[in-house]
Every structure is written in C-alpha cells, then in structure tokens.
Design an enzyme around this catalytic site. Structure first.
Site, PDB file in Angstrom:
ATOM      1  N   VAL A   1      -3.583   2.300  -1.328  1.00 28.88           N
ATOM      2  CA  VAL A   1      -4.076   3.379  -1.929  1.00 28.88           C
ATOM      3  C   VAL A   1      -5.556   2.836  -0.902  1.00 28.88           C
ATOM      4  O   VAL A   1      -5.984   1.400  -1.135  1.00 28.88           O
ATOM      5  CB  VAL A   1      -4.129   3.668  -3.012  1.00 28.88           C
ATOM      6  CG1 VAL A   1      -5.829   4.577  -3.000  1.00 28.88           C
ATOM      7  CG2 VAL A   1      -3.400   3.811  -3.856  1.00 28.88           C
TER       8      VAL A   1
ATOM      9  N   HIS B   1       0.539  -1.354  -5.347  1.00 29.70           N
ATOM     10  CA  HIS B   1      -1.078  -0.810  -6.420  1.00 29.70           C
ATOM     11  C   HIS B   1      -1.863  -0.870  -4.985  1.00 29.70           C
ATOM     12  O   HIS B   1      -2.792   0.740  -5.180  1.00 29.70           O
ATOM     13  CB  HIS B   1      -0.975  -0.223  -7.437  1.00 29.70           C
ATOM     14  CG  HIS B   1       0.375   0.108  -8.207  1.00 29.70           C
ATOM     15  ND1 HIS B   1       0.131   1.404  -9.662  1.00 29.70           N
ATOM     16  CD2 HIS B   1       1.689  -0.129  -7.911  1.00 29.70           C
ATOM     17  CE1 HIS B   1       1.572   1.487  -9.736  1.00 29.70           C
ATOM     18  NE2 HIS B   1       1.948   0.535  -9.301  1.00 29.70           N
TER      19      HIS B   1
ATOM     20  N   ASP C   1      14.562 -13.395  -9.810  1.00 30.53           N
ATOM     21  CA  ASP C   1      16.447 -13.561  -8.955  1.00 30.53           C
ATOM     22  C   ASP C   1      16.474 -11.822  -8.285  1.00 30.53           C
ATOM     23  O   ASP C   1      15.425 -11.402  -8.491  1.00 30.53           O
ATOM     24  CB  ASP C   1      16.735 -14.091  -9.595  1.00 30.53           C
ATOM     25  CG  ASP C   1      16.425 -12.950 -10.868  1.00 30.53           C
ATOM     26  OD1 ASP C   1      17.217 -12.171 -10.532  1.00 30.53           O
ATOM     27  OD2 ASP C   1      17.427 -13.939 -11.927  1.00 30.53           O
TER      28      ASP C   1
ATOM     29  N   ASP D   1      -7.258  -3.397   0.361  1.00 32.25           N
ATOM     30  CA  ASP D   1      -8.395  -3.596   0.054  1.00 32.25           C
ATOM     31  C   ASP D   1      -9.253  -3.429  -1.425  1.00 32.25           C
ATOM     32  O   ASP D   1     -10.903  -3.377  -1.479  1.00 32.25           O
ATOM     33  CB  ASP D   1      -9.556  -2.506   0.707  1.00 32.25           C
ATOM     34  CG  ASP D   1      -8.802  -1.129   0.418  1.00 32.25           C
ATOM     35  OD1 ASP D   1      -8.466  -0.929  -1.450  1.00 32.25           O
ATOM     36  OD2 ASP D   1      -9.779   0.388   0.287  1.00 32.25           O
TER      37      ASP D   1
ATOM     38  N   ASP E   1      14.535  -5.944 -15.430  1.00 33.88           N
ATOM     39  CA  ASP E   1      16.070  -5.992 -14.809  1.00 33.88           C
ATOM     40  C   ASP E   1      16.770  -6.489 -16.596  1.00 33.88           C
ATOM     41  O   ASP E   1      16.307  -7.750 -17.106  1.00 33.88           O
ATOM     42  CB  ASP E   1      15.901  -7.054 -14.338  1.00 33.88           C
ATOM     43  CG  ASP E   1      16.910  -7.967 -14.243  1.00 33.88           C
ATOM     44  OD1 ASP E   1      17.919  -8.339 -14.294  1.00 33.88           O
ATOM     45  OD2 ASP E   1      16.965  -8.968 -13.228  1.00 33.88           O
TER      46      ASP E   1
ATOM     47  N   HIS F   1      10.725  -5.389  -9.064  1.00 31.39           N
ATOM     48  CA  HIS F   1      11.862  -4.506 -10.581  1.00 31.39           C
ATOM     49  C   HIS F   1      12.788  -5.691 -10.902  1.00 31.39           C
ATOM     50  O   HIS F   1      13.656  -5.208 -11.302  1.00 31.39           O
ATOM     51  CB  HIS F   1      12.410  -3.171 -10.533  1.00 31.39           C
ATOM     52  CG  HIS F   1      11.438  -2.868 -10.055  1.00 31.39           C
ATOM     53  ND1 HIS F   1      11.637  -1.432  -9.696  1.00 31.39           N
ATOM     54  CD2 HIS F   1       9.357  -2.738  -9.653  1.00 31.39           C
ATOM     55  CE1 HIS F   1      10.357   0.104  -9.824  1.00 31.39           C
ATOM     56  NE2 HIS F   1       9.324  -1.277  -9.682  1.00 31.39           N
TER      57      HIS F   1
ATOM     58  N   PRO G   1       4.942   6.164  -5.128  1.00 24.39           N
ATOM     59  CA  PRO G   1       6.367   6.459  -5.691  1.00 24.39           C
ATOM     60  C   PRO G   1       6.149   6.706  -6.782  1.00 24.39           C
ATOM     61  O   PRO G   1       5.862   5.862  -7.765  1.00 24.39           O
ATOM     62  CB  PRO G   1       6.583   5.523  -5.091  1.00 24.39           C
ATOM     63  CG  PRO G   1       6.269   4.008  -4.770  1.00 24.39           C
ATOM     64  CD  PRO G   1       4.632   4.876  -4.767  1.00 24.39           C
TER      65      PRO G   1
END
Ligand code: HEM
Ligand SMILES: *[C@@H]1O[C@H](CO)[C@@H](O)[C@H](O)[C@H]1NC(C)=O
Ligand SMILES: *[C@@H]1O[C@H](CO)[C@@H](O)[C@H](O)[C@H]1NC(C)=O
Length: 326
Positions: free
Chosen positions: A72, A68, A250, A76, A242, A195, A165
């Site tokens: 954007v 995140h 994994d 930075d 998961d 994820h 997204p």
C-alpha cells in the site's frame, strides 16, 4: 599543494553529489545507517527477541506487517499512521482491522532507536528490519536488509482495501495482485511461504474447509472442529496456517500443499493440479535451501516497492503520527 587540495575537495564534492543523487533515485543501501546510527540493527534485534520470547506468533505478525506496508503506497510505514485530519488509517482497512498485529512492538523499537540516535531512522526501515528478525528468530534465513526508506506523510485505506490480496483469490488473480507491485509469480509463491508460521481467523478459511473440493478430508474435519459452519459463529477462532510446524519458519507450508492441507483457499491455489506454480511448490517442499534463497530475494524485492528516499517523505518521531514541520 594548494591546487591539489582544491582538486581533492572537488573530487569529494563530485562523489558526494553522485552518492546523494543516487539516493534520491530510490537506491537503498545495507550500510545506510553505518555512521548515523550504528546501533540500530542490534536494538531492533533485541526488542524483537523479547517480543518473540513472550509470544512466538509475533515473528509471523511482524513479517505480515511488512507485507501489508509494502503493498500500500510502497514500504513507507503508511500502515502505522492513526486516523488524523487528512489521514484515514490503513489500520481500519478490511484486511488489517482486528488482524494485523505488532504495532506495539514497532513503537517499542522506535522509542529505543530514538533514544540511541534521534530523528535518524525511519519507521519504514524499522518495519523491514523487524520482518527480517521475525523470520530469523523463528528458524528462517537471515539477510542484509537494504535501508534508507523514508516515512510517508499520507496513508491510503482505499488502496489497502483494493491492493492487499484476499484469501478467496484464484491463482491468476493472485499473480496479478503481485505483478501490480512489480513482483513475479515466483516471488509470489516464495513469499507465500511466510504462511509457514502464524495464524488465521475462522472467517478467512470457513468457505474452504466446508466447500472446497481440493482439501484433505481429515484436515478439513480437524479445522471444522474449531470453526463452525454458520457465518458469524466463531469467526475469530484461530488456526495455524501451517498444520505441521506452526511456530517455525521452514518449508513445511509447501509439503502441506502437496497433501491438500493448505488452510487458505489462496494457499491451495498455488498447488491445485496443473497450475503454473505446481512445480515450484514441489521444488520448495523438496529443497528448503532453495526456498530460503528465493524467499530472501523476494523479500528484498518487495522491500523496494514504492520506497521514498533522499529528501522525499520524512523521518517520523513516533510511528503513528506525521511530523508537521510548519
Ligand atoms: C498471496 C496472497 C496472500 C493472501 C491472500 C494472504 C492472506 C492472509 C490471511 C487471510 C491471513 C490471516 C489473517 C487473519 O485471519 O487475521 C494471513 C496471515 C498471515 N500472512 Fe498472509 N496472505 C498472502 C500473502 C502473504 C505474504 C506475501 C506474506 C509475507 C511475506 C504473508 C504473511 C502472513 C503471515 C506471517 C500471517 C500470520 C500473521 C499472524 O499470525 O499474525 N502473507 N494472510
Ligand atoms: C547506541 O547503541 C549502541 C549499540 O547498542 C551502543 O553501543 C551505544 O552506546 C548507544 N548509544 C546511546 C547514546 O545510547
Ligand atoms: C537445493 O538448492 C540449492 C540452492 O539452489 C542447491 O545448491 C542445491 O544443490 C539444491 N539441493 C538439491 C538436493 O537439489
């Protein structure tokens, strides 16, 4: 003798100019702090280790924080800035508010690093290192992190709202969101393997578990148990991204997709019957080594997005505020 010394000085100067100009052109280096702060990596590792020992989810949260940040304005540390005159915090953007975690861990790392070498290490590099350690400490791959990012003096809540997204996106819109950052569909599919750990709130997957067709029926029922159908009811209830191995990094995420057990609509879009990423999902579910290798490549690539280097930006003293040099 004197002229050969002068010649050597001249060579050193030329080398110095070459090196610093390459730094100004956005080149990161894994040895960036080798002389200026040799302890930085062990400090980051030790603070992240304690945080993960207290809360295993933190490994996932730190990986997401890096994503995140990078999407954007580039990597930075803009995501870390609080509201201030001229700053509209990204922390309050829709994808981040009450969702992104780990700011406190980054603050603890920064304080420990400042105590070791003051004014040298950027918050943006700390976020990149913490993401690597969060991955590794939960069983994932490790890698050398290219360093030398500098911190922004600005933030963009509007870009956080437009460029991160959403879980409702289609495959083609996911591919576009990543290509807008210079990342390929392969990078996107490999990075989505993050994820494999961490959690999502009910409101992010409610539509999928009640309305999507390409979902395993038992899995949908299981998740419906913790996520009521009515909008506004149980919105923040958590479920693991998961279903198989929630606290380990994994390749189970991809095997879940093959069984239509992706939690987010956007996850299942990667394997939706004939889509461009189906074969890659199958490959990663069959070969964890290949997933790890591609994940590392994509994390390094994402870590280069829009970086400030050389004399651009600044090194913040505390990560949530801009240093005013005037
Ligand atoms: C492909 C597009 C992506 C979408 C639509 C997406 C969406 C989401 C959503 C909705 C959540 C749950 C947030 C909440 O309920 O509070 C989440 C969690 C998470 N995301 Fe993504 N994500 C994407 C890609 C990525 C990437 C590229 C990474 C990192 C490389 C990542 C890492 C994570 C992690 C680790 C979590 C769990 C965080 C925690 O438990 O604190 N995601 N994502
Ligand atoms: C900085 O950290 C390194 C490695 O952890 C350690 O050897 C060194 O003594 C520390 N220096 C200071 C000034 O804290
Ligand atoms: C898995 O991928 C690695 C890395 O690309 C490769 O060296 C290895 O041969 C693959 N394993 C199998 C069983 O295909």
């Amino acid at each position: 003798m004197a002229s050969s010394t002068a010649f050597r000085r001249c060579l050193f100067l030329a080398l110095f100019v070459l090196l610093s100009s390459s730094a100004a052109h956005g080149q990161l280096s894994t040895s960036f702090y080798a002389t200026t702060c040799p302890g930085v990596e062990s400090i980051v590792r030790s603070v992240v280790s304690s945080a993960v020992a207290a809360d295993p989810r933190m490994g996932a949260s730190l990986v997401r924080l890096f994503f995140h940040d990078c999407f954007v304005q580039g990597c930075d540390a803009s995501i870390l800035l609080d509201d201030a005159p001229g700053i509209i915090s990204e922390k309050n953007a829709i994808p981040n508010f009450n969702s992104v975690r780990g700011y406190d861990v980054i603050d603890n790392i920064k304080a420990a690093v400042e105590a070791n070498c003051s004014g040298v290490v950027s918050c943006a590099d700390i976020v990149a290192l913490a993401a690597r350690d969060g991955t590794f400490l939960l069983g994932g791959p490790t890698w050398e992190v290219p360093l030398g990012r500098r911190d922004s003096t600005t933030a963009s809540q509007s870009q956080a709202n437009s460029d991160l997204p959403a879980p409702t996106l289609s495959l083609s819109n996911l591919i576009t969101a990543f290509s807008n950052k210079g990342l390929s569909a392969t990078d996107m599919t490999a990075l989505s393997g993050a994820h494999t750990f961490g959690f999502a709130q009910c409101f992010t997957f409610r539509d999928r578990i009640y309305h999507d067709a390409n979902i395993n029926t038992q899995f949908a029922r299981l998740r419906q148990g913790g996520c009521p159908s009515a909008q506004g009811s149980g919105d923040s209830n958590l479920a693991p991204l998961d279903v198989a191995t929630q606290n380990s990094f994994d390749n189970a995420f991809y095997a879940n997709l093959l069984k239509k057990k992706g939690l987010l609509h956007s996850d299942q879009e990667l394997f939706n019957g004939g889509g461009s990423q189906d074969a890659l999902v199958q490959l990663y579910s069959a070969n964890q080594t290949r997933f790890f290798a591609d994940f590392v490549t994509a994390m390094i690539k994402m870590g280069n997005v829009g970086v400030l280097t050389g004399t651009a930006g600044q090194i913040r003293t505390t990560c949530n505020v801009v240093v005013n040099n005037y």
